[in-house]
Design a protein around this motif. Structure first.
Motif, mmCIF file in Angstrom:
data_model
loop_
_atom_site.group_PDB
_atom_site.id
_atom_site.type_symbol
_atom_site.label_atom_id
_atom_site.label_comp_id
_atom_site.label_asym_id
_atom_site.label_seq_id
_atom_site.Cartn_x
_atom_site.Cartn_y
_atom_site.Cartn_z
ATOM 1 N N SER A 194 6.756 5.723 -11.945
ATOM 2 C CA SER A 194 5.482 6.312 -11.670
ATOM 3 C C SER A 194 4.123 5.526 -12.240
ATOM 4 N N THR A 248 -0.660 -6.905 -6.575
ATOM 5 C CA THR A 248 -2.108 -6.311 -6.756
ATOM 6 C C THR A 248 -2.779 -6.828 -7.896
ATOM 7 N N ASN A 307 1.832 -1.899 -9.708
ATOM 8 C CA ASN A 307 2.358 -2.327 -8.476
ATOM 9 C C ASN A 307 2.274 -3.761 -8.277
ATOM 10 N N ALA A 334 2.003 1.797 -3.484
ATOM 11 C CA ALA A 334 1.054 2.201 -4.498
ATOM 12 C C ALA A 334 0.607 3.689 -4.346
ATOM 13 N N ALA A 335 0.691 4.211 -3.048
ATOM 14 C CA ALA A 335 0.213 5.536 -2.539
ATOM 15 C C ALA A 335 1.464 6.381 -3.299
ATOM 16 N N ALA A 336 2.818 5.830 -3.061
ATOM 17 C CA ALA A 336 4.003 6.796 -3.461
ATOM 18 C C ALA A 336 3.699 6.823 -5.050
ATOM 19 N N ARG A 337 3.757 5.602 -5.629
ATOM 20 C CA ARG A 337 3.552 5.865 -7.264
ATOM 21 C C ARG A 337 2.298 6.701 -7.618
ATOM 22 N N SER A 338 1.281 6.592 -7.060
ATOM 23 C CA SER A 338 0.232 7.473 -7.367
ATOM 24 C C SER A 338 0.626 8.859 -7.138
ATOM 25 N N THR A 339 1.042 9.200 -6.136
ATOM 26 C CA THR A 339 1.233 10.476 -5.656
ATOM 27 C C THR A 339 2.344 11.187 -6.904
ATOM 28 N N ARG A 385 0.769 -0.951 0.098
ATOM 29 C CA ARG A 385 -0.079 -0.048 0.131
ATOM 30 C C ARG A 385 0.647 1.464 -0.079
ATOM 31 N N PRO A 386 1.965 1.316 0.872
ATOM 32 C CA PRO A 386 2.799 2.752 0.538
ATOM 33 C C PRO A 386 3.294 2.848 -0.681
ATOM 34 N N TRP A 414 0.780 11.821 -10.148
ATOM 35 C CA TRP A 414 -0.316 13.155 -10.092
ATOM 36 C C TRP A 414 0.587 14.238 -10.146
#
Length: 145
Positions: free
Chosen positions: A137, A144, A141, A13-18, A10-11, A21
């Protein structure tokens, strides 16, 4: 899949998403600058051989690259199923504009945010970072579905 493994994913995936963006924001902002407030300054970056070998002027190259940046920025967040391909396109775009960065450094011409030789030289080394950013980015992931 174990909960422990999911919690580690999860971290990332969040880092890639950020990062995705932020990349999209950078691309759209840069594209808009090519079209509006910095348009004249970016003409300096276009190498002479581009307009000598193609039936296009420097202003058209700047406008086209700005439009492409806006489209890529919008696509990387707006088309999630094509994210990996768009990431590769963004990386290819960054490779394609690199000769302009080299031209600007070699000629010593000032452009928006690149008024010194040092800034132009550092900009050359930023290009591989942008390429890696685009690829990382937009990578899937692992583990998943």
């Amino acid at each position: 899949m174990s909960r422990r493994r999911r919690d580690r994913i999860r971290p990332m995936a969040a880092a890639r998403s950020t990062a995705r963006w932020l990349l999209a924001t950078l691309l759209v902002f840069s594209g808009l600058s090519h079209l509006f407030w910095a348009r004249k300054g970016y003409r300096i970056v276009v190498p002479d051989w581009v307009v000598e070998s193609a039936p296009i002027d420097k202003d058209a190259v700047v406008v086209a690259s700005g439009a492409v940046e806006i489209m890529l920025g919008a696509a990387v967040v707006g088309l999630p199923r094509e994210r990996r391909r768009i990431g590769a396109l963004i990386a290819a775009f960054f490779v394609a504009v690199f000769p302009g960065n080299v031209h600007q450094w070699r000629t010593g011409r000032a452009a928006p945010l690149l008024r010194t030789d040092r800034a132009r030289f550092v900009r050359l080394w930023l290009q591989p970072v942008l390429i890696a950013w685009a690829l990382w980015s937009t990578a899937p992931n692992r583990w998943t579905r």
